[in-house]
Structures are given as structure tokens and as C-alpha cells.
Motif scaffolding. Structure first.
Motif, PDB file in Angstrom:
ATOM      1  N   SER A  23       0.837  -1.199   0.000  1.00  0.00           N
ATOM      2  CA  SER A  23       0.000   0.000   0.000  1.00  0.00           C
ATOM      3  C   SER A  23       0.869   1.244   0.000  1.00  0.00           C
ATOM      4  CB  SER A  23      -0.917  -0.005   1.229  1.00  0.00           C
ATOM      5  OG  SER A  23      -1.843   1.046   1.169  1.00  0.00           O
TER       6      SER A  23
ATOM      7  N   ASP B  86      -3.145   5.019  -2.125  1.00  0.00           N
ATOM      8  CA  ASP B  86      -3.949   3.824  -1.902  1.00  0.00           C
ATOM      9  C   ASP B  86      -4.812   4.010  -0.653  1.00  0.00           C
ATOM     10  OD1 ASP B  86      -2.802   2.645  -4.103  1.00  0.00           O
ATOM     11  OD2 ASP B  86      -1.215   1.673  -2.952  1.00  0.00           O
TER      12      ASP B  86
ATOM     13  N   ILE C 164      -6.579   2.339   2.852  1.00  0.00           N
ATOM     14  CA  ILE C 164      -6.598   1.301   3.888  1.00  0.00           C
ATOM     15  C   ILE C 164      -7.766   1.566   4.822  1.00  0.00           C
ATOM     16  CG2 ILE C 164      -5.390   0.361   5.893  1.00  0.00           C
ATOM     17  CD1 ILE C 164      -2.765   0.927   4.502  1.00  0.00           C
TER      18      ILE C 164
ATOM     19  N   SER D 117       3.031   3.481   5.424  1.00  0.00           N
ATOM     20  CA  SER D 117       2.606   3.334   4.030  1.00  0.00           C
ATOM     21  C   SER D 117       2.246   4.661   3.363  1.00  0.00           C
ATOM     22  CB  SER D 117       1.395   2.401   3.952  1.00  0.00           C
ATOM     23  OG  SER D 117       0.234   3.032   4.479  1.00  0.00           O
TER      24      SER D 117
ATOM     25  N   SER E 210      -0.552   5.887   3.051  1.00  0.00           N
ATOM     26  CA  SER E 210      -1.802   5.723   2.312  1.00  0.00           C
ATOM     27  C   SER E 210      -2.906   6.543   2.962  1.00  0.00           C
ATOM     28  CB  SER E 210      -2.197   4.243   2.269  1.00  0.00           C
ATOM     29  OG  SER E 210      -1.169   3.457   1.717  1.00  0.00           O
TER      30      SER E 210
ATOM     31  N   ARG F 282      -5.097   0.729  -5.069  1.00  0.00           N
ATOM     32  CA  ARG F 282      -5.229  -0.521  -4.315  1.00  0.00           C
ATOM     33  C   ARG F 282      -5.950  -0.227  -3.003  1.00  0.00           C
ATOM     34  NH1 ARG F 282       1.004  -1.547  -5.609  1.00  0.00           N
ATOM     35  NH2 ARG F 282       0.835   0.699  -5.312  1.00  0.00           N
TER      36      ARG F 282
END
Length: 510
Positions: free
Chosen positions: A203, A207, A209, A226, A228, A261
Motif C-alpha cells: 500500500s 492507496d 486502507i 505506508s 496511504s 489498491r
């Protein structure tokens, strides 16, 4: 050419040209320069500018600090020295930290179900250790580890990608994949760094999460690393999870943005609460909204369900349906390090992108074999693995059955079948007792820990957190870790002693 000046210049250039041509290899250099600069005039300007800058830099005056730019008199120097107060290397201890140090128990000798204390010499029943299946005292594992120590030495002295990988490492990866029912697996040297590395390997910035608020500290750090977009849903609240997923879908459908993602991250057995994630419902939402699932089984693999295969076995979900199963080998396997199991492509990607895998020395061979043998015991019924799990579950049930009879003095969110139980003061009791700060509640819980150690011979502990960095700090609690090596009678007696201590402390506050 009649002009003598032009003749002199022409002669000079001719002489220089002949001199350059006389140098070996000059034809190659001259041809390269002609071709390069003829086809790329921008390069001529750029390199000419760099050459001018380099010449200017080399000829410029060197910068030096003038030592006399601040001149103090002797009197001023003495005054500054007298006024200076050195800061301590370590800050003074707070009352809370002093209490932590004074109440810390030191174990004499090896850690087991009944360790001996250094301060008192007493033997206490250990309900504070993650030695759930008693592997620390398993003679079969000990003999194997001595053999491995003689053959492989103490450490690997290198990362797995260089010269740190041994045959026992590859065997453990196969054992984990076989045990969990996945295509492949990879092992990491540090348990805490495993989930952090796995999340950050897949990630990235942009992206999405979606994670449970009850996730442990390592997962929180992994999401932060990450970079994210992080969305949190209420602990084990599937309605709130669906609300978050629905809101993300609406936000992204109205904007023209590249595909990203998306991951759902949760624990199997929540280490800070002792309850299970509703895996089947999470799988439904994962498929409905097209997310990948990262399941942290650190506290459940090797401990939960009939054969110890964790939440996938408990809820009848095929392990191959989970994108990544991550876990620690320091709990149920009594070893060290962590693992990630999943599809071969997912695992191979981590061998180059998993920061904790690439840049850490490989796990020592001795601890690797310890984890493999722990798995072998669980898989081989003749070695007593099934009995160990049954004893663990029976002990957890016995302890729980005693505690639930005192709802007025103990709050327990841990579910049936969990070897990890968190005991807290009920919210109404905290309110009625005049407890206004977190420290007050911690002090009362420590009174219980100290009392059962002194009077009842029990070793228990408060749950500890990095409070300044926890995103969703759980309420203070006593964390109980059930061990299969204890007898049912010992566990029931311990639960009764803890229940009495809770009631006694609460009675003092009324």
C-alpha cells in the motif's frame, strides 16, 4: 592572407590542432565531441555553464568562521558559566514510572508456567506470559534446539537476500504454508516489524486502507509508514465498516482519479481486547466492495480452533481466500520473528520490497527450528498437539466461567475460546468510585496485581501501551494469558482470587 595578425592566429590554431592530434586516442574524443554537440546544442550550453561554475567555485574565496566575531570579557564568561544549568541525561521519574519500576517482578531462571521470583524466592503461577502451549519447557523442542545450535551456531550474520538464508529457513516457510493451507509463505526476523513491512510493501501513497480501531500498535505503525489514505471503523462494528466502505465508494466514483489498491486490515484475535473479528462478514464486504484483506493472526494462529489454524479454521473460510495472513511466531510457537502467508506472487514481491526482510539479518536457525517443531507438534496427534489445544481451551473456559459470575466488579470483553482475557473495572463502577484519571485506574489495577502476587501466588500484569503514540488507546486492563500447562483446578482458583481482589479494591473506594 596578408594580415599578419590573422596569420599568427591561424598558425596558433594549426599548432594546437596538430598537438592535440598527436595525443593517442584524440581522434576518438574529437569525433565524439563533434557528434554530441552538433546534435544537441542544449547540452553545449548546459556543460559550458557547469564548467564556468566549477572554475568560479575553485577560484572563489574559502569561507571560514572568524573566531573573533564574538569577543567576551573574562567577567562575561564567568557570569555565563555561573548561570548555566546542565540538563539531566534522563528526565526525573514520574509517579507512574516509579510505580512501574517498584512493582516489576524479576524471574529467577527460566520462564515457565510456575517461575521463581528473584525478590522473594516464591514460585508464582504464571498468567502473564505468552507461553500459551508450554513450549518453553518442552523437552523435545529443547533437545532439537541444542542439536541445531551445535550445527548452525548462534546467528546468521546476514540478510536473507545475501547470505543469511539457511535450509531451515526455507523449511519453516514450507511448514507455515502447509499448516495454514496457503500457496507460499515468507518469514521475518522481528515480529513487530512484520505487519509494518507487509503493509508498506503493497500500500503506497494514494492507496486506501480501512482498518479496525482495535488493531494493535504494529498495525497502526504499518498504516502510517505506508502514507496511504487511512480510514478507521469502530472496533468489530460491521455496520460501521460497511458505512466506511460505502462512503469511500461514493467519494471515489464522483471523481476521475486513477485506480488505487484498497485494503481491509484487521486482527484475527485482538490482542488488546481478547475478542475475534467476524471473519465471514468481513469476507462478504471484501468481495462486495472489491477490497484485499490483510488478516493479522499474531494472537490466534497456533491457538484458536481445534487444530490451531486460527480464524480461517474457526469460521470455515479457506485460507487461500485471504490475500495475506500475517502473524507472529513469538506467541504460540515460542520462537521469534513473524511470517506472511498467501499467494506465491504476493510472497515473492516481499522478498524485494519487504523492508524488514531485505534489510534485517535473518532469524537465527535455532529459533527457526523451534517454530517448525511447534508446528509439527500441532500437526502430529501422537505428539500431543491436539491435547495441548484442548487443555488450553478448557482452561480458558474454566477461567472465564468464574469471572463472568461477577459482572458487578469485573468487565470482560474477551470471547469464549480466547486464551487472552482482558479484565477491566466496569464503566459504572469507575464513575461511582470517583476515579477521574487514567492513572487512578492504573494504580487500582496494580493494587490487584500486587495483592494476588503476595497473598495468592499469582503472576499477572496490567496491559501496557505506548500511550503517547496509540491512535485509539484502550482502557486500562489486566491482561490474562492462559497456559495449557496449568491444571483446571489451578486456573479456577486463580480466577477466584482475582475476582475477590477486584471486589476488595472496589469496596475500598465506596
Amino acid at each position: 592572407m596578408d594580415n599578419p595578425v590573422l596569420q599568427a592566429i591561424n598558425q596558433t590554431f594549426l599548432t594546437v590542432s596538430r598537438g592535440v592530434q598527436a595525443v593517442p586516442g584524440s581522434d576518438i574524443v574529437i569525433g565524439y565531441i563533434k557528434n554530441s554537440y552538433q546534435n544537441d546544442p542544449f547540452r553545449v550550453v548546459l556543460e559550458l555553464g557547469l564548467a564556468i561554475y566549477a572554475i568560479k567555485y575553485m577560484l572563489s574565496k574559502k569561507y571560514r568562521i572568524d573566531p573573533s566575531h564574538i569577543k567576551l570579557t573574562e567577567k562575561e564568561i564567568d557570569e555565563l558559566v555561573d548561570e548555566w544549568q546542565p540538563e539531566p541525561l534522563v528526565k526525573p521519574l514520574t509517579d507512574r514510572e516509579r510505580m512501574e519500576l517498584e512493582s516489576a517482578q524479576v524471574i529467577l531462571g527460566s520462564q515457565g508456567p510456575k517461575p521463581k521470583m528473584l525478590s522473594t524466592g516464591k514460585t508464582l503461577l504464571n498468567l502473564a506470559s505468552s507461553n500459551f502451549l508450554g513450549y518453553n519447557d518442552n523437552e523435545h523442542i529443547k533437545s532439537k534446539l541444542v542439536e541445531v545450535l551445535h550445527n548452525y551456531g548462534v546467528g546468521t550474520c546476514g540478510p536473507p537476500g545475501f547470505y543469511g538464508t539457511l535450509d531451515v529457513h526455507m523449511q519453516l516457510e514450507k511448514d507455515i504454508a502447509r499448516f495454514l493451507g496457503t500457496e507460499s509463505a515468507i518469514i521475518y526476523a522481528q515480529a513487530f516489524a512484520t505487519i509494518s513491512s507487509v503493509v508498506a510493501a503493497f500500500s503506497k501513497r494514494g492507496d486506501i486502507i480501512v482498518a479496525d480501531e482495535g488493531c494493535n500498535f504494529a498495525i497502526q505503525k504499518g498504516t502510517q509508514i505506508s502514507r496511504s489514505i487511512i480510514k478507521w471503523y469502530k472496533h468489530n462494528d460491521m455496520e460501521d465498516l460497511e458505512r466506511v466502505l460505502e462512503s469511500i465508494q461514493k467519494e471515489t466514483s464522483n471523481k476521475k482519479r486513477p485506480l488505487t489498491r484498497r485494503f481491509i486490515i484487521t486482527e484475527g484475535l485482538f490482542y488488546n481486547y481478547g475478542d475475534f473479528a467476524p471473519l465471514k462478514r468481513i469476507m462478504e464486504l471484501k468481495h462486495k466492495y472489491k477490497y484485499r484483506l490483510v488478516l493479522d493472526e499474531s494472537a490466534s494462529v497456533g491457538l484458536v480452533s481445534k487444530n490451531g489454524r486460527g480464524l480461517t479454521e474457526k469460521y470455515g473460510v479457506a485460507a487461500k481466500e485471504i490475500d495475506m495472513i500475517v502473524g507472529s511466531m513469538a506467541h504460540s510457537f515460542s520462537a521469534a520473528g513473524g511470517f506472511c502467508a498467501g499467494a506465491k506472487e504476493v510472497i515473492d514481491h516481499q522478498r524485494l520490497s519487504g523492508q524488514a526482510f531485505v534489510f534485517s539479518a535473518a532469524i537465527p536457525a535455532m529459533l527457526t527450528v523451534c517454530a517448525s517443531e511447534a508446528i509439527n507438534i500441532l500437526e502430529d496427534e501422537s505428539m500431543g498437539g491436539t491435547k495441548l489445544l484442548k487443555d488450553l481451551h478448557d482452561n480458558a473456559t474454566a477461567f472465564r466461567n468464574v469471572i463472568v459470575t461477577a459482572p458487578q466488579s469485573i468487565e470482560m470483553n474477551s470471547e469464549e475460546g480466547s486464551p487472552i482475557l482482558h479484565l477491566r473495572f466496569p464503566s459504572q463502577v469507575v464513575k461511582n468510585s470517583g476515579i477521574t484519571t487514567r492513572d487512578d485506574e492504573e494504580y487500582l489495577l496494580q493494587e490487584i496485581v500486587d495483592e494476588v502476587a503476595t497473598k495468592d501466588g499469582l503472576l499477572i500484569t496490567r496491559a501496557k501501551y505506548v500511550e503517547s503514540q496509540e491512535l485509539f488507546l484502550p482502557r486500562p486492563s489486566i491482561r490474562i494469558s492462559i497456559c495449557a500447562s496449568h491444571t483446571r483446578k489451578e486456573v479456577e482458583k486463580a480466577a477466584q482470587s482475582i475476582k475477590t481482589a477486584f471486589s476488595k479494591v472496589i469496596a475500598k473506594r465506596k
